[in-house]
Enzyme design. Structure first.
Site, PDB file in Angstrom:
ATOM      1  CE1 TYR A 418       0.884   0.674   4.358  1.00 52.37           C
ATOM      2  CE2 TYR A 418      -0.917  -0.836   4.822  1.00 52.37           C
ATOM      3  CZ  TYR A 418       0.166  -0.089   5.259  1.00 52.37           C
ATOM      4  OH  TYR A 418       0.518  -0.119   6.578  1.00 52.37           O
ATOM      5  CD  GLU A 419      -0.671   5.057   1.714  1.00 53.71           C
ATOM      6  OE1 GLU A 419      -0.596   5.966   0.873  1.00 53.71           O
ATOM      7  OE2 GLU A 419      -1.715   4.783   2.328  1.00 53.71           O
TER       8      GLU A 419
END
Length: 535
Positions: A418-419
């Site tokens: 994620y990110e």
């Protein structure tokens, strides 16, 4: 495990960070006594309030009940306590109800909170980042309504980017926003939304990307704030499901649906993705802090266990603590040194981000942009790798639920995804931070590192020479990668190796700063390996 020991390590490394000394001179409220008290209180809060919820949240998880998400018992109360204690808005401006402390202090405290209960902190991370985003991009009325409420924890926020057919390829988003009778309305589906719905705050605002025109790619995408409630009534926002995940069970990862939901545009139309980076950059730094928190906990568990567990030694004598076995000593050293190198790098990045905001010298934004992909990705990997290595130290018991290491391993695996995945970070590091920025961040990194290493030459001459050779090698490698712009496919194939070479160079610099000279030879070997992958 000792949260206070982690706080002490953080304060010690902060004192070794040159940028912190410059920042402290500019911020008279950041004297040693105040900073020590803040970090110490963070350790106490993390240990006393958050840590007891970590295993509970993993075991119970979040559930959808009557169309709303119910968080594990204790999460809502802890979130309120966290906000009321001032931690949620600690670096938000005072005029919005925050404490206005430097980002560096947040980066010093955040790994303690993440160590306590990383799943619950997912809600705090997006809410805090949204407060900064809205303060920068929203109109005055929206800022006045939302930012103080986010800082106080009365309201919460999410970041909504991904869709079923558009993840990292943001330009393919299909969620639409239409302007009608002076208002914007959003319709579409978003997935992978952490705390997309929950029972910890009265109101939830979704910082959401949606298409506002037919221009291709990201040029037609704008940024909106979409509340789940308007005037106390539902605003066309609903939860389709909670994902069944490997880890982070206490953090509900939601598939969200928006049906003609009222929205407020943030910033300029068509500039949604660049505007959202205010939030994304804070959350990428926070990912590094998440990994550091888990790595710190794993290192402590492995060291404590190795001192207490007795096996081996002479058969005619009592068994000895396994910490005395050379191979176990090696494993513990590798876990601890990589953890403290990461801690030093995160504090370095945070201090420079603070100094860049204060405008103390030109070009610092180039350095922070160059460092962020490294801190995000290798912070994430450090958390997973430390948990994995600590399980090896404990042996079979580390594989059981009697110890928290297996949860740390599961919880941390997502952090490199994620990110922005590892691959996306590598592409950004090469194409944006080297090619587009023409190596400005790289040049400042080399300048800062070489200037600092000069001060260590008399005390650690051999290690200093070795680090300088790594820096020279990385500068030469960067020149070769810069020259590959005419063959982008070949360069992109090597992007991961190039990013790993960069982190090795940063790690060597940080190892020298914290006198981990024994680590330098290993880093030199790693650097040679990554360079070979680039050839």
């Amino acid at each position: 495990m000792s949260f206070s020991d982690q706080a002490d390590r953080t304060l010690e490394l902060l004192s070794l960070t040159p940028g912190w000394h410059r920042l402290r001179d500019l911020r008279q409220d950041c004297d040693d006594e105040t900073v020590t008290a803040i970090v110490g209180e963070a350790a106490n809060f993390a240990e006393g309030v958050l840590a007891p919820l970590n295993a509970v949240g993993d075991r119970i998880g979040a559930q959808v009940v009557d169309g709303r998400v119910r968080t594990p018992e204790g999460f809502a109360a802890a979130f309120r306590q966290y906000a009321e204690a001032g931690w949620l808005g600690m670096d938000v401006p005072e005029k919005f109800g925050g404490q206005a402390v430097p980002l560096t202090l947040h980066a010093a405290c955040a790994p303690l909170f993440e160590r306590g209960c990383v799943a619950l902190m997912m809600a705090a991370g997006s809410t805090r980042a949204a407060a900064h985003l809205l303060a920068e991009a929203a109109d005055e009325e929206t800022v006045a309504e939302w930012v103080p409420k986010l800082s106080s924890g009365e309201w919460a926020a999410t970041i909504c980017i991904s869709e079923p057919e558009a993840g990292s390829d943001v330009g393919r988003l299909r969620t639409k926003a239409e302007f009608c009778d002076g208002e914007w309305f959003v319709t579409g589906q978003k997935i992978w939304i952490s705390f997309g719905d929950h029972d910890m705050a009265e109101r939830i605002g979704h910082c959401l990307l949606a298409r506002t025109n037919d221009q291709p790619g990201t040029r037609g995408i704008s940024l909106f704030l979409v509340p789940n409630l308007i005037d106390g009534k539902p605003n066309g926002v609903s939860v389709d499901r909670i994902e069944e995940k490997m880890g982070l069970h206490g953090s509900p990862t939601c598939a969200m649906r928006f049906e003609n939901a009222g929205a407020v545009m943030l910033g300029k139309e068509g500039r949604g993705l660049p505007q959202l980076f205010t939030m994304i950059e804070l959350m990428r730094l926070l990912t590094g802090c998440q990994g550091l928190g888990i790595a710190s906990a794993a290192a402590d568990i492995a060291e404590d266990y190795a001192r207490e567990r007795r096996q081996g030694g002479r058969p005619d004598r009592p068994p000895v603590p396994i910490v005395t076995h050379p191979d176990v000593e090696r494993q513990l050293y590798e876990i601890r040194s990589s953890t403290e190198i990461l801690r030093a790098a995160i504090l370095e990045l945070a201090t420079v981000m603070d100094l860049a905001r204060l405008g103390t010298e030109p070009g610092l934004e180039d350095f922070t942009g160059w460092m962020l992909p490294l801190a995000k990705n290798f912070g994430a990997e450090a958390g997973f790798n430390a948990a994995n290595a600590a399980i090896q130290v404990l042996g079979g018991v580390g594989y059981t639920k009697d110890w928290p290491l297996e949860q740390y391993l599961r919880d941390s695996r997502i952090m490199a995804i994620y990110e922005g995945t590892t691959g996306m970070q590598a592409l950004d590091f090469l194409t944006r931070r080297l090619w587009r920025d023409e190596g400005r961040g790289l040049a400042l990194f080399l300048e800062k590192a070489r200037d600092e290493i000069d001060a260590y030459m008399s005390e650690h001459p051999a290690a200093s020479d070795a680090v300088l050779r790594i820096l020279d090698g990385f500068e030469a490698l960067s020149g070769r990668m810069m020259a590959m712009q005419g063959d982008p496919d070949a360069a992109l194939y090597r992007a991961d190796a190039y990013m790993r070479a960069a982190w090795t160079a940063v790690s060597a610099w940080m190892a020298l700063r914290i006198s981990e000279t024994r680590a330098v030879n290993g880093l030199a070997a790693q650097f040679a390996f990554h360079c070979a992958r680039c050839d």
